[in-house]
Design a protein around this motif. Structure first.
Motif, mmCIF file in Angstrom:
data_model
loop_
_atom_site.group_PDB
_atom_site.id
_atom_site.type_symbol
_atom_site.label_atom_id
_atom_site.label_comp_id
_atom_site.label_asym_id
_atom_site.label_seq_id
_atom_site.Cartn_x
_atom_site.Cartn_y
_atom_site.Cartn_z
ATOM 1 N N LYS A 1 21.640 -14.145 -74.668
ATOM 2 C CA LYS A 1 21.399 -13.257 -73.527
ATOM 3 C C LYS A 1 21.032 -11.852 -73.964
ATOM 4 O O LYS A 1 20.189 -11.202 -73.337
ATOM 5 C CB LYS A 1 22.640 -13.212 -72.638
ATOM 6 C CG LYS A 1 22.459 -12.383 -71.375
ATOM 7 C CD LYS A 1 23.685 -12.476 -70.474
ATOM 8 C CE LYS A 1 23.462 -11.670 -69.192
ATOM 9 N NZ LYS A 1 24.636 -11.778 -68.272
ATOM 10 N N GLN A 2 21.666 -11.362 -75.041
ATOM 11 C CA GLN A 2 21.435 -9.993 -75.469
ATOM 12 C C GLN A 2 21.406 -9.915 -76.989
ATOM 13 O O GLN A 2 21.957 -10.786 -77.678
ATOM 14 C CB GLN A 2 22.522 -9.054 -74.935
ATOM 15 C CG GLN A 2 22.448 -8.810 -73.432
ATOM 16 C CD GLN A 2 23.511 -7.826 -72.970
ATOM 17 O OE1 GLN A 2 24.651 -7.910 -73.385
ATOM 18 N NE2 GLN A 2 23.131 -6.896 -72.106
ATOM 19 N N ALA A 3 20.767 -8.853 -77.489
ATOM 20 C CA ALA A 3 20.734 -8.577 -78.924
ATOM 21 C C ALA A 3 21.046 -7.103 -79.122
ATOM 22 O O ALA A 3 20.393 -6.240 -78.534
ATOM 23 C CB ALA A 3 19.369 -8.908 -79.503
ATOM 24 N N THR B 1 18.929 -6.780 -73.192
ATOM 25 C CA THR B 1 18.742 -8.139 -72.694
ATOM 26 C C THR B 1 17.420 -8.737 -73.169
ATOM 27 O O THR B 1 16.379 -8.069 -73.155
ATOM 28 C CB THR B 1 18.780 -8.140 -71.157
ATOM 29 O OG1 THR B 1 20.042 -7.603 -70.739
ATOM 30 C CG2 THR B 1 18.615 -9.546 -70.604
ATOM 31 N N VAL B 2 17.474 -9.993 -73.584
ATOM 32 C CA VAL B 2 16.270 -10.719 -73.980
ATOM 33 C C VAL B 2 15.392 -10.924 -72.748
ATOM 34 O O VAL B 2 15.853 -11.398 -71.707
ATOM 35 C CB VAL B 2 16.642 -12.073 -74.612
ATOM 36 C CG1 VAL B 2 15.382 -12.861 -74.960
ATOM 37 C CG2 VAL B 2 17.509 -11.872 -75.851
ATOM 38 N N GLU B 3 14.122 -10.556 -72.861
ATOM 39 C CA GLU B 3 13.180 -10.666 -71.761
ATOM 40 C C GLU B 3 12.054 -11.628 -72.121
ATOM 41 O O GLU B 3 11.818 -11.905 -73.306
ATOM 42 C CB GLU B 3 12.621 -9.281 -71.417
ATOM 43 C CG GLU B 3 13.694 -8.308 -70.926
ATOM 44 C CD GLU B 3 13.129 -6.948 -70.568
ATOM 45 O OE1 GLU B 3 11.897 -6.747 -70.744
ATOM 46 O OE2 GLU B 3 13.908 -6.087 -70.113
ATOM 47 N N ASP C 1 9.667 -11.047 -74.950
ATOM 48 C CA ASP C 1 10.145 -11.155 -76.332
ATOM 49 C C ASP C 1 9.915 -12.540 -76.918
ATOM 50 O O ASP C 1 10.213 -12.771 -78.099
ATOM 51 C CB ASP C 1 11.643 -10.812 -76.392
ATOM 52 C CG ASP C 1 11.934 -9.420 -75.874
ATOM 53 O OD1 ASP C 1 11.126 -8.512 -76.119
ATOM 54 O OD2 ASP C 1 12.982 -9.242 -75.208
ATOM 55 N N SER D 1 12.652 -14.303 -79.029
ATOM 56 C CA SER D 1 13.064 -13.730 -80.308
ATOM 57 C C SER D 1 14.041 -12.580 -80.073
ATOM 58 O O SER D 1 13.627 -11.478 -79.681
ATOM 59 C CB SER D 1 11.848 -13.212 -81.092
ATOM 60 O OG SER D 1 12.271 -12.442 -82.207
ATOM 61 N N PRO D 2 15.341 -12.772 -80.311
ATOM 62 C CA PRO D 2 16.289 -11.662 -80.149
ATOM 63 C C PRO D 2 15.994 -10.484 -81.072
ATOM 64 O O PRO D 2 16.243 -9.336 -80.713
ATOM 65 C CB PRO D 2 17.646 -12.298 -80.489
ATOM 66 C CG PRO D 2 17.454 -13.758 -80.251
ATOM 67 C CD PRO D 2 16.033 -14.034 -80.636
ATOM 68 N N ARG E 1 13.049 -9.426 -81.871
ATOM 69 C CA ARG E 1 12.017 -8.657 -81.171
ATOM 70 C C ARG E 1 12.625 -7.878 -80.014
ATOM 71 O O ARG E 1 12.243 -6.729 -79.751
ATOM 72 C CB ARG E 1 10.923 -9.601 -80.673
ATOM 73 C CG ARG E 1 9.776 -8.900 -79.972
ATOM 74 C CD ARG E 1 8.682 -9.879 -79.596
ATOM 75 N NE ARG E 1 8.057 -10.463 -80.784
ATOM 76 C CZ ARG E 1 7.054 -11.333 -80.737
ATOM 77 N NH1 ARG E 1 6.578 -11.741 -79.563
ATOM 78 N NH2 ARG E 1 6.520 -11.815 -81.840
ATOM 79 N N THR E 2 13.596 -8.485 -79.339
ATOM 80 C CA THR E 2 14.315 -7.769 -78.277
ATOM 81 C C THR E 2 14.933 -6.495 -78.824
ATOM 82 O O THR E 2 14.838 -5.422 -78.215
ATOM 83 C CB THR E 2 15.421 -8.657 -77.687
ATOM 84 O OG1 THR E 2 14.842 -9.806 -77.077
ATOM 85 C CG2 THR E 2 16.251 -7.900 -76.654
#
Length: 348
Positions: A191-193, A221-223, A226, A229-230, A232-233
Motif C-alpha cells: 500500500k505504501q513505501a 501511497t503506491v499509485e 508507479d 513499483s514501490p 518508484r513510489t
C-alpha cells in the motif's frame, strides 16, 4: 548586602514506556496528574531527592545522573499555597520503563492513587499548563540529546528547532505492525513505501508538518502511475513532499498492516540523498514540511512504533553500512537547508 530570595526546590522524573508515552501519577490531593517527584528535603541534593521520591511513590530503585530541564516557577503560581515564594524544579531522565518495570511498581498507601501512560500531545489535558509545558520541553531535550534545557515557567530560554516546531503537539498515530525483513509475500498488496534517507553524515531525513508538528518519514501511497513499483513510489513521493532527489533505493523489509479492511504491506527502503531544492507545498496533502536531520534512534522517538522499532532500526543501520555513510553522532536535530536548485526526476 542585598537579601537573597528564598525558593523551594522540587524534583521530578520523566519516564516513558516502550511506545514513548509519559508515565504520570494520579494523586489524591490534586485534580490533575503529576510526574513522579516532589520537594527536596533541606540540605538534600536534587539527584538524591528524585531517587528518594521515585522509591517512595513507585517502589522503584533508580539512580539519576542526567537532568533534562531546570525550570523556574514564579511566585504566586496558581495551584500553590498563598505566599508561595517560587520554585526551581529539576526534571531528571528516568529513561524507558519496560513492561516488567511497570509491573514492579508498588504505590504507597496514600497520596498516589494510580499511574497512567499518556501520549505526549495529550499532556495538557492531564496536567496543569505549566507542568505540561515543562514535561514537553524536557521530552524534546531528551530527543535532542542535549544538556538540561533552562526554562522559565516552562518556556525555554534558548528554544531548539524541536521547540520552534512544537514537536509532539499532535497525537502520534500508533503503528504497531509486525516487522518483516524478507520480501513481501505474493498476494499481499503493497500500500505504501517509505524511506530512510541518509545525508552524508549518517543522519536521516524526517519531515515535520508545519501546521501540526507531526513527524513522518518521506514516502507515500503506491499509485497507478508507479506501475506496481514501490521504489518508484518512493522516488516520486520524496520529490513531491520534500523536493529531495535520492540514489537507488535499497529494500529493507515491510510492515504487515492487519488493521485495514484488507491486509497490506507498508514497504521500507533506504537510500542516499543526492540533491535537493527549497521545499514547496505538497499538492497531495496540502502540507508544507520542514525537513530535519536526525539519527535513526532520534527519529524513532518521534513515532509510536512500540517494540517493533528495534528490528527496523537494526535493518536501517545495516543498510547505512552498505550505502557508506558513517554512524551518526548524536546531536540536536537540525534543518536540511536549501542550496542550489535541481531538476525534478524526468525533467530535461
Amino acid at each position: 548586602m542585598a537579601s537573597r530570595s528564598r525558593l523551594w526546590c522540587g524534583v521530578s522524573a520523566l519516564f516513558t514506556d516502550s511506545r514513548g508515552r509519559v508515565i504520570l501519577e494520579d494523586v489524591g490531593y490534586r485534580a490533575v496528574c503529576l510526574l513522579p517527584g516532589g520537594a527536596a528535603d533541606a540540605g538534600e541534593t536534587p539527584s538524591l531527592a528524585v531517587t528518594r521520591k521515585v522509591h517512595e511513590e513507585l517502589g522503584l530503585i533508580r539512580r539519576f545522573s542526567r537532568a533534562l530541564a531546570v525550570d523556574w516557577l514564579p511566585p504566586g503560581t496558581p495551584g500553590y499555597p498563598q505566599g508561595f515564594p517560587g520554585e526551581m524544579i529539576y526534571v531528571f531522565d528516568g529513561g524507558t520503563l519496560t513492561e516488567d518495570d511497570l509491573a514492579r511498581i508498588r504505590l504507597p498507601s496514600r497520596e498516589v492513587t494510580s499511574i497512567r501512560r499518556v501520549e505526549p500531545a495529550l499532556l495538557p489535558r492531564r496536567m496543569d499548563s505549566g507542568n505540561a509545558r515543562r514535561t514537553l520541553a524536557a521530552l524534546r531535550a531528551r530527543i535532542n540529546g542535549t544538556g538540561p534545557t533552562i526554562l522559565e515557567d516552562g518556556h525555554p530560554l534558548a528554544p531548539t528547532r524541536l521547540d520552534d516546531l512544537q514537536i509532539l503537539r499532535t497525537p502520534r498515530k500508533p503503528q504497531l505492525w509486525p516487522w518483516h525483513s524478507g520480501p513481501v509475500p505474493a498476494g499481499l498488496p503493497v500500500k505504501q513505501a517509505w524511506g530512510w534517507l541518509f545525508a552524508t553524515d549518517g543522519r536521516i531525513l524526517v519531515l515535520i508538518g508545519q501546521d501540526t508538528g507531526s513527524a513522518c518519514l518521506p514516502g507515500g501511497t503506491v499509485e497507478p502511475a508507479d506501475h506496481g513499483s514501490p521504489a518508484r513510489t518512493l522516488r516520486r513521493e520524496v520529490w513531491e513532499e520534500a523536493r529531495v532527489r535520492i540514489g537507488d533505493p535499497l529494500y529493507l523489509g515491510y510492515l504487515h498492516d492487519d488493521t485495514c479492511s484488507r491486509h497490506c504491506a507498508r514497504a521500507r527502503y533506504a537510500a542516499l540523498i543526492t540533491d535537493w531544492e527549497p521545499p514547496s507545498r505538497d499538492e497531495a496533502t496540502g502540507q508544507t514540511y520542514t525537513r530535519v536531520l536526525a539519527t535513526p534512534e532520534q527519529a524513532a522517538q518521534l513515532f509510536d512504533w512500540g517494540n517493533e522499532a528495534a528490528s527496523q532500526l537494526a535493518a536501517v543501520h545495516t543498510a547505512r553500512e552498505n550505502l557508506g555513510p558513517p554512524a551518526p553522532a548524536r546531536q540536536p536535530l537540525t534543518e536540511l537547508l536549501p542550496r542550489r536548485p535541481v531538476h525534478a526526476p524526468g525533467d530535461q
